[in-house]
Design a protein around this motif. Structure first.
Motif, PDB file in Angstrom:
ATOM      1  N   SER A 212     -19.296  14.469 -10.864  1.00 24.19           N
ATOM      2  CA  SER A 212     -17.841  14.444 -10.718  1.00 24.19           C
ATOM      3  C   SER A 212     -17.261  15.793 -10.295  1.00 24.19           C
ATOM      4  O   SER A 212     -17.907  16.849 -10.381  1.00 24.19           O
ATOM      5  N   VAL A 213     -15.995  15.707  -9.874  1.00 22.98           N
ATOM      6  CA  VAL A 213     -15.205  16.891  -9.581  1.00 22.98           C
ATOM      7  C   VAL A 213     -15.015  17.743 -10.841  1.00 22.98           C
ATOM      8  O   VAL A 213     -14.749  18.945 -10.749  1.00 22.98           O
ATOM      9  N   ASP A 214     -15.192  17.139 -12.014  1.00 22.51           N
ATOM     10  CA  ASP A 214     -15.048  17.903 -13.261  1.00 22.51           C
ATOM     11  C   ASP A 214     -16.261  18.792 -13.547  1.00 22.51           C
ATOM     12  O   ASP A 214     -16.359  19.392 -14.616  1.00 22.51           O
ATOM     13  N   LYS A 215     -17.222  18.837 -12.580  1.00 19.87           N
ATOM     14  CA  LYS A 215     -18.422  19.684 -12.620  1.00 19.87           C
ATOM     15  C   LYS A 215     -19.487  19.162 -13.567  1.00 19.87           C
ATOM     16  O   LYS A 215     -20.507  19.831 -13.785  1.00 19.87           O
TER      17      LYS A 215
ATOM     18  N   THR B  86     -21.375  24.850 -11.403  1.00 19.34           N
ATOM     19  CA  THR B  86     -20.134  25.624 -11.506  1.00 19.34           C
ATOM     20  C   THR B  86     -19.032  25.116 -10.577  1.00 19.34           C
ATOM     21  O   THR B  86     -17.913  25.606 -10.628  1.00 19.34           O
ATOM     22  N   ARG B  87     -19.359  24.139  -9.718  1.00 19.26           N
ATOM     23  CA  ARG B  87     -18.345  23.520  -8.872  1.00 19.26           C
ATOM     24  C   ARG B  87     -18.585  22.016  -8.840  1.00 19.26           C
ATOM     25  O   ARG B  87     -19.442  21.485  -9.555  1.00 19.26           O
ATOM     26  N   TYR B  88     -17.837  21.284  -8.011  1.00 22.28           N
ATOM     27  CA  TYR B  88     -17.928  19.826  -7.960  1.00 22.28           C
ATOM     28  C   TYR B  88     -19.382  19.359  -7.828  1.00 22.28           C
ATOM     29  O   TYR B  88     -20.142  19.901  -7.010  1.00 22.28           O
ATOM     30  N   VAL B  89     -19.751  18.326  -8.586  1.00 22.72           N
ATOM     31  CA  VAL B  89     -21.057  17.687  -8.433  1.00 22.72           C
ATOM     32  C   VAL B  89     -20.905  16.569  -7.395  1.00 22.72           C
ATOM     33  O   VAL B  89     -20.127  15.631  -7.598  1.00 22.72           O
ATOM     34  N   THR B  90     -21.618  16.689  -6.302  1.00 23.30           N
ATOM     35  CA  THR B  90     -21.425  15.787  -5.163  1.00 23.30           C
ATOM     36  C   THR B  90     -22.492  14.715  -5.035  1.00 23.30           C
ATOM     37  O   THR B  90     -22.284  13.712  -4.354  1.00 23.30           O
TER      38      THR B  90
ATOM     39  N   TYR C 153     -40.787   7.376  -9.355  1.00 19.51           N
ATOM     40  CA  TYR C 153     -41.991   7.173 -10.167  1.00 19.51           C
ATOM     41  C   TYR C 153     -42.291   8.330 -11.120  1.00 19.51           C
ATOM     42  O   TYR C 153     -43.390   8.447 -11.629  1.00 19.51           O
ATOM     43  N   SER C 154     -41.321   9.195 -11.324  1.00 17.41           N
ATOM     44  CA  SER C 154     -41.525  10.321 -12.239  1.00 17.41           C
ATOM     45  C   SER C 154     -40.222  10.581 -12.995  1.00 17.41           C
ATOM     46  O   SER C 154     -39.148  10.202 -12.526  1.00 17.41           O
ATOM     47  N   PRO C 155     -40.304  11.212 -14.159  1.00 15.81           N
ATOM     48  CA  PRO C 155     -39.101  11.394 -15.010  1.00 15.81           C
ATOM     49  C   PRO C 155     -38.234  12.554 -14.547  1.00 15.81           C
ATOM     50  O   PRO C 155     -37.957  13.493 -15.293  1.00 15.81           O
ATOM     51  N   LEU C 156     -37.795  12.495 -13.288  1.00 20.04           N
ATOM     52  CA  LEU C 156     -37.019  13.584 -12.707  1.00 20.04           C
ATOM     53  C   LEU C 156     -35.651  13.109 -12.252  1.00 20.04           C
ATOM     54  O   LEU C 156     -35.487  11.959 -11.812  1.00 20.04           O
ATOM     55  N   LEU C 157     -34.682  13.995 -12.338  1.00 17.59           N
ATOM     56  CA  LEU C 157     -33.322  13.766 -11.857  1.00 17.59           C
ATOM     57  C   LEU C 157     -32.907  14.983 -11.046  1.00 17.59           C
ATOM     58  O   LEU C 157     -33.158  16.118 -11.456  1.00 17.59           O
ATOM     59  N   ALA C 158     -32.293  14.744  -9.886  1.00 13.11           N
ATOM     60  CA  ALA C 158     -31.763  15.841  -9.073  1.00 13.11           C
ATOM     61  C   ALA C 158     -30.248  15.722  -9.008  1.00 13.11           C
ATOM     62  O   ALA C 158     -29.709  14.619  -8.836  1.00 13.11           O
ATOM     63  N   THR C 159     -29.555  16.831  -9.136  1.00 15.38           N
ATOM     64  CA  THR C 159     -28.092  16.865  -9.001  1.00 15.38           C
ATOM     65  C   THR C 159     -27.720  17.994  -8.043  1.00 15.38           C
ATOM     66  O   THR C 159     -28.274  19.095  -8.129  1.00 15.38           O
ATOM     67  N   GLY C 160     -26.801  17.722  -7.129  1.00 17.39           N
ATOM     68  CA  GLY C 160     -26.383  18.717  -6.155  1.00 17.39           C
ATOM     69  C   GLY C 160     -24.893  18.982  -6.247  1.00 17.39           C
ATOM     70  O   GLY C 160     -24.114  18.111  -6.669  1.00 17.39           O
ATOM     71  N   SER C 161     -24.477  20.166  -5.811  1.00 19.99           N
ATOM     72  CA  SER C 161     -23.108  20.583  -6.050  1.00 19.99           C
ATOM     73  C   SER C 161     -22.566  21.424  -4.901  1.00 19.99           C
ATOM     74  O   SER C 161     -23.308  21.939  -4.055  1.00 19.99           O
ATOM     75  N   MET C 162     -21.239  21.580  -4.928  1.00 19.28           N
ATOM     76  CA  MET C 162     -20.592  22.502  -4.006  1.00 19.28           C
ATOM     77  C   MET C 162     -20.876  23.960  -4.371  1.00 19.28           C
ATOM     78  O   MET C 162     -20.465  24.878  -3.654  1.00 19.28           O
ATOM     79  N   ASP C 163     -21.607  24.185  -5.455  1.00 16.18           N
ATOM     80  CA  ASP C 163     -22.019  25.560  -5.794  1.00 16.18           C
ATOM     81  C   ASP C 163     -23.270  25.974  -5.016  1.00 16.18           C
ATOM     82  O   ASP C 163     -23.862  27.024  -5.284  1.00 16.18           O
ATOM     83  N   LYS C 164     -23.691  25.109  -4.052  1.00 15.79           N
ATOM     84  CA  LYS C 164     -24.803  25.369  -3.128  1.00 15.79           C
ATOM     85  C   LYS C 164     -26.180  25.244  -3.768  1.00 15.79           C
ATOM     86  O   LYS C 164     -27.180  25.654  -3.187  1.00 15.79           O
TER      87      LYS C 164
END
Length: 478
Positions: free
Chosen positions: A258-261, A281-285, A292-303
């Motif tokens: 979310s935009v709430d970071k 530290t900025r919006y999560v986009t 097949y693995s216990p992984l999560l990726a999250t990307g943001s406007m914090d680059k």
């Protein structure tokens, strides 16, 4: 428990999207590039970054095999890359030249969808890499897309707030106003669920939008019906527009950014919040689970792109109760029973069971008569669903590894048949399921899609006896 295990900080501008294959992670950015990393040690592959787009890259996705990667951009193109060596396989130009905001492969790699800012949506033939069909949403930009598990249908989301169901002939089958201020993302779980009402098999879909909300839907895809969308519930937790959502591979969890970071991970069966991650530290986009693995990726406007790992020693959401031993179930408290009901999508019964002080021992002893006479559950379909779940619990709690023969499963509900009947198409179904099918004015066979010559149903006593004998055999093995 979720642990941050790695942070990727190679992009020089906002991260717009990330996607997993079985062995790689791809990320794309406003910096016009796509970067590809190995999941073994999160090192960048030799051919990365991929350069070819002349403006911001909005979305990227792997084909189901992982051999092809697609990316789309403000430059009006969708590029197709070979993931073995990074070669450009094709540059697909949106017919209108409009900025392409989303791209997605079908589950069987037959099609690639590209959706653009002018509302145009194109189906590309993956084998020939040629345009197959095209269409347009009614209003707004096309910003989200998700395929049905069989690949014959897909859903698009637009900036005007609509969710639209299409078939692979580009026919618009259904349209729903979902988010007042615009859809931002949608995803469909690959795991089927029963709606508990008509016995049909649905899939869960999530959508999120500028209205700060995440909505869960039940979606039915059928060649003879087209598409049907039923609102299920709204998940709260974010305080600003939600820009991304995605189901885990097993469908038990849903993640949102979310935009709430913040990143929130929900248990899909109950809607409960499992984890809130607030390291960006900025919006999560964007956010994505690995298949097949216990992984999560999250990307943001914090680059940056954060890689998270789930503790495999900790049971996944909703699995704690089902994996318990028989002794543990007998010792369940009323609250444990309530948690189990929620995990089985039976949350409506929590109050009733608590009012009647149903603990683990009482749960295992429930019968059709007690559900009818004591708990006053009037609906035959709901009683059967509760009994079916209790029977499954009994078998699981005594640790019996059971593979039900396929011929014992109803083709409509994909559950063990209690009262099998033969329909005019020659196939056997659970009586209640096929009656509901026919009563809903569906005059075609669920198996062949051909017209049913007659609504007549004949009890399949031979099959019923075979199922009974099989159940007795399973009990002897306990």
């Amino acid at each position: 428990m979720v642990t941050l295990i790695h942070t990727l900080a190679d992009h020089s501008d906002d991260i717009n999207y990330c996607a997993f294959s079985s062995s790689c992670l791809a990320t794309c950015s406003l910096d016009k590039t796509i970067r590809v990393y190995s999941l073994n040690n999160f090192t960048e592959l030799p051919y990365s970054p991929l350069k070819g787009h002349t403006y911001a890259v909005h979305c990227c996705c792997f084909s189901p095999s992982g051999h092809i990667l697609a990316s789309c951009s403000t430059d009006g193109t969708t590029m197709v890359w070979d993931t073995q060596d990074g070669r450009t396989l094709a540059v697909l130009e949106q017919p209108s030249g409009s900025p392409v905001r989303v791209c997605r492969f079908s589950p069987e790699s037959t099609y690639l969808v590209s959706g653009a800012a002018d509302g145009s949506v194109v189906l590309w033939n993956v084998q020939s890499l040629k345009l197959y069909r095209s269409g347009n949403v009614k209003d707004g930009s096309l910003v989200a897309c998700a395929f049905s598990p069989n690949g014959n249908f897909f859903v698009t989301g637009s900036s005007c707030g609509d969710l639209t169901i299409w078939d692979d002939k580009m026919r618009c089958l259904y349209n729903e106003k979902a988010h007042d201020l615009g859809v931002t993302c949608c995803d469909i779980s690959s795991q089927p669920v029963s709606d508990g009402e008509h016995g049909f098999t649905y899939f869960q879909m999530a959508s999120c939008g500028q209205d700060n909300q995440i909505k869960l839907w039940l979606i039915l895809f059928a060649d003879f019906l087209g598409g049907e969308l039923k609102y299920k519930c709204t998940l709260n937790g974010h305080s600003a527009p939600v820009l991304a959502c995605a189901f885990s591979y097993d469908g038990q969890m849903l993640v949102s950014g979310s935009v709430d970071k913040c990143v929130i991970i929900y248990e899909t069966s109950t809607g409960n919040t499992l984890h809130t991650l607030s390291q960006h530290t900025r919006y999560v986009t964007t956010c994505a689970f690995a298949p097949y693995s216990p992984l999560l990726a999250t990307g943001s406007m914090d680059k940056t792109v954060n890689i998270w790992q789930f503790d495999l020693q900790q049971p996944c959401a909703g699995s704690t109760v089902e994996s318990a031993s028989k002794v543990a179930v007998e010792d369940w408290s009323e609250d444990d029973v309530s948690a189990w009901l929620c995990a089985q999508d039976l949350a409506d019964f929590v109050g009733l069971f608590k009012m009647n002080n149903i603990d683990g021992k009482e749960l295992l002893n429930l019968t059709k008569e007690s559900l009818t006479d004591e708990l006053k559950i009037e609906s035959l379909g709901l009683r059967r669903k509760v009994l079916q779940k209790i029977e499954e619990l009994r078998m699981k709690t005594i640790s019996v590894p059971v593979t039900i023969p396929d011929e014992f499963l109803c083709p409509i509900t994909r559950e063990l048949m209690k009262d099998p009947v033969i329909a005019a198409d020659g196939y056997s179904y659970e009586k209640e399921a096929i009656e509901n099918w026919i009563n809903s004015k569906r005059r075609s066979s669920p198996m062949t899609n051909l017209p049913l010559p007659s609504p007549m149903l004949t009890p399949n006593r031979t099959l019923k006896m075979a199922i009974s004998r099989w159940l007795e055999t399973q009990q002897k093995h306990v």
